[in-house]
Design a protein around this motif. Structure first.
Motif, mmCIF file in Angstrom:
data_model
loop_
_atom_site.group_PDB
_atom_site.id
_atom_site.type_symbol
_atom_site.label_atom_id
_atom_site.label_comp_id
_atom_site.label_asym_id
_atom_site.label_seq_id
_atom_site.Cartn_x
_atom_site.Cartn_y
_atom_site.Cartn_z
ATOM 1 N N MET A 1 0.842 -1.175 0.000
ATOM 2 C CA MET A 1 0.000 0.000 0.000
ATOM 3 C C MET A 1 0.889 1.241 0.000
ATOM 4 O O MET A 1 1.866 1.318 0.737
ATOM 5 N N THR A 2 0.549 2.190 -0.816
ATOM 6 C CA THR A 2 1.339 3.408 -0.938
ATOM 7 C C THR A 2 0.940 4.418 0.130
ATOM 8 O O THR A 2 -0.239 4.702 0.321
ATOM 9 N N THR A 3 1.946 4.960 0.811
ATOM 10 C CA THR A 3 1.734 6.069 1.728
ATOM 11 C C THR A 3 1.992 7.346 0.934
ATOM 12 O O THR A 3 3.046 7.491 0.314
ATOM 13 N N THR A 4 1.035 8.257 0.941
ATOM 14 C CA THR A 4 1.189 9.517 0.228
ATOM 15 C C THR A 4 1.289 10.634 1.248
ATOM 16 O O THR A 4 0.447 10.752 2.143
ATOM 17 N N VAL A 5 2.356 11.437 1.124
ATOM 18 C CA VAL A 5 2.557 12.587 2.008
ATOM 19 C C VAL A 5 2.962 13.789 1.179
ATOM 20 O O VAL A 5 3.500 13.654 0.082
ATOM 21 N N ASP A 6 2.713 14.949 1.710
ATOM 22 C CA ASP A 6 3.151 16.183 1.082
ATOM 23 C C ASP A 6 4.582 16.488 1.524
ATOM 24 O O ASP A 6 5.007 16.085 2.615
ATOM 25 N N PHE A 7 5.315 17.188 0.697
ATOM 26 C CA PHE A 7 6.698 17.566 0.992
ATOM 27 C C PHE A 7 6.834 18.146 2.396
ATOM 28 O O PHE A 7 7.783 17.824 3.116
ATOM 29 N N GLN A 8 5.893 18.974 2.820
ATOM 30 C CA GLN A 8 5.962 19.621 4.126
ATOM 31 C C GLN A 8 5.876 18.627 5.294
ATOM 32 O O GLN A 8 6.250 18.938 6.409
ATOM 33 N N ASP A 22 3.951 -5.332 -2.829
ATOM 34 C CA ASP A 22 3.438 -6.575 -3.392
ATOM 35 C C ASP A 22 4.634 -7.443 -3.782
ATOM 36 O O ASP A 22 5.752 -6.940 -3.953
ATOM 37 N N TYR A 23 4.409 -8.716 -3.956
ATOM 38 C CA TYR A 23 5.455 -9.624 -4.427
ATOM 39 C C TYR A 23 5.658 -9.466 -5.933
ATOM 40 O O TYR A 23 4.716 -9.164 -6.662
ATOM 41 N N ARG A 24 6.900 -9.700 -6.343
ATOM 42 C CA ARG A 24 7.256 -9.777 -7.761
ATOM 43 C C ARG A 24 7.994 -11.087 -7.978
ATOM 44 O O ARG A 24 8.834 -11.470 -7.166
ATOM 45 N N THR A 25 7.727 -11.732 -9.098
ATOM 46 C CA THR A 25 8.399 -12.981 -9.437
ATOM 47 C C THR A 25 9.641 -12.680 -10.271
ATOM 48 O O THR A 25 9.591 -11.901 -11.224
ATOM 49 N N ILE A 26 10.749 -13.295 -9.899
ATOM 50 C CA ILE A 26 12.003 -13.148 -10.649
ATOM 51 C C ILE A 26 12.004 -14.189 -11.761
ATOM 52 O O ILE A 26 11.901 -15.387 -11.497
ATOM 53 N N THR A 27 12.124 -13.738 -13.011
ATOM 54 C CA THR A 27 12.088 -14.643 -14.158
ATOM 55 C C THR A 27 13.471 -14.805 -14.788
ATOM 56 O O THR A 27 14.346 -13.947 -14.619
ATOM 57 N N GLN A 28 13.633 -15.882 -15.522
ATOM 58 C CA GLN A 28 14.894 -16.097 -16.232
ATOM 59 C C GLN A 28 15.101 -15.030 -17.292
ATOM 60 O O GLN A 28 16.229 -14.560 -17.498
ATOM 61 N N ASP A 29 14.039 -14.600 -17.958
ATOM 62 C CA ASP A 29 14.170 -13.525 -18.951
ATOM 63 C C ASP A 29 14.699 -12.254 -18.305
ATOM 64 O O ASP A 29 15.555 -11.569 -18.874
ATOM 65 N N GLN A 30 14.194 -11.937 -17.139
ATOM 66 C CA GLN A 30 14.653 -10.758 -16.404
ATOM 67 C C GLN A 30 16.138 -10.887 -16.065
ATOM 68 O O GLN A 30 16.912 -9.937 -16.235
ATOM 69 N N GLU A 76 6.548 2.173 -4.865
ATOM 70 C CA GLU A 76 5.292 1.516 -4.513
ATOM 71 C C GLU A 76 4.892 1.835 -3.067
ATOM 72 O O GLU A 76 3.717 1.824 -2.723
ATOM 73 N N LEU A 77 5.882 2.141 -2.225
ATOM 74 C CA LEU A 77 5.612 2.357 -0.802
ATOM 75 C C LEU A 77 5.400 3.818 -0.417
ATOM 76 O O LEU A 77 4.658 4.099 0.520
ATOM 77 N N LEU A 78 6.090 4.753 -1.106
ATOM 78 C CA LEU A 78 5.985 6.157 -0.708
ATOM 79 C C LEU A 78 5.834 7.049 -1.929
ATOM 80 O O LEU A 78 6.610 6.949 -2.883
ATOM 81 N N ASP A 79 4.846 7.932 -1.870
ATOM 82 C CA ASP A 79 4.651 8.952 -2.892
ATOM 83 C C ASP A 79 4.657 10.297 -2.182
ATOM 84 O O ASP A 79 3.889 10.503 -1.235
#
Length: 150
Positions: A1-8, A22-30, A76-79
């Motif tokens: 979940m993204t936490t959104t805060v203002d610069f101040q 979230d989870y990401r799968t590591i692929t051989q192509d990657q 993904e975690l902080l905006d």
């Protein structure tokens, strides 16, 4: 979940646990694309059949590939709104405690350890742990530095 805060609001974030991505799968192509981009074609990464007989029993992701996921995980975690520039300023400490076998799923937890004022903005020092689903040890433990300018 993204936490959104203002610069101040950045100055008051010391100690904030941003939780998990979230989870990401590591692929051989990657892994192969990363090997091409970095010119690191070591067989434990890019030769799946040979890697099966190697020390990990399968091909593994480059440590730096796993570390590089800290960038999309971080976003993904902080905006932060109300900024003109966001900069990945660097890393203070990085360790790779466990290999990431191709096909594994990884995610990151981040805790803001410190917030420091810098000219024109703030620097966040962030303890980042990239863990492997079901793994006993994390894949990456790093202290990231991020700057935000108004």
């Amino acid at each position: 979940m993204t936490t959104t805060v203002d610069f101040q609001q950045l100055g008051g974030l010391t100690g904030t646990d941003l939780g998990y991505t979230d989870y990401r799968t590591i692929t051989q192509d990657q892994v192969n694309l990363f090997a091409d981009a970095t010119d690191d074609h070591q067989w434990i990464h890019v030769e799946p059949e040979r890697a099966k007989a190697g020390p990990f029993g399968a091909p593994i992701a480059h440590g730096f590939l796993t570390l590089s996921l800290a960038v999309p995980f971080w976003t993904e975690l902080l905006d932060v709104t109300g900024v003109s520039t966001k900069v990945n300023y660097g890393l203070d400490k990085v360790r790779f405690p466990a290999p990431v076998v191709v096909g594994s799923r990884v995610r990151m937890r981040a805790v803001i350890a410190e917030v420091t004022e810098v000219t024109g903005g703030y620097q966040l020092t962030v303890d980042q742990t990239i863990e492997i689903e079901g793994g006993a040890k994390p894949a990456v433990v790093a202290r990231g530095l991020y700057r935000f300018y108004a």
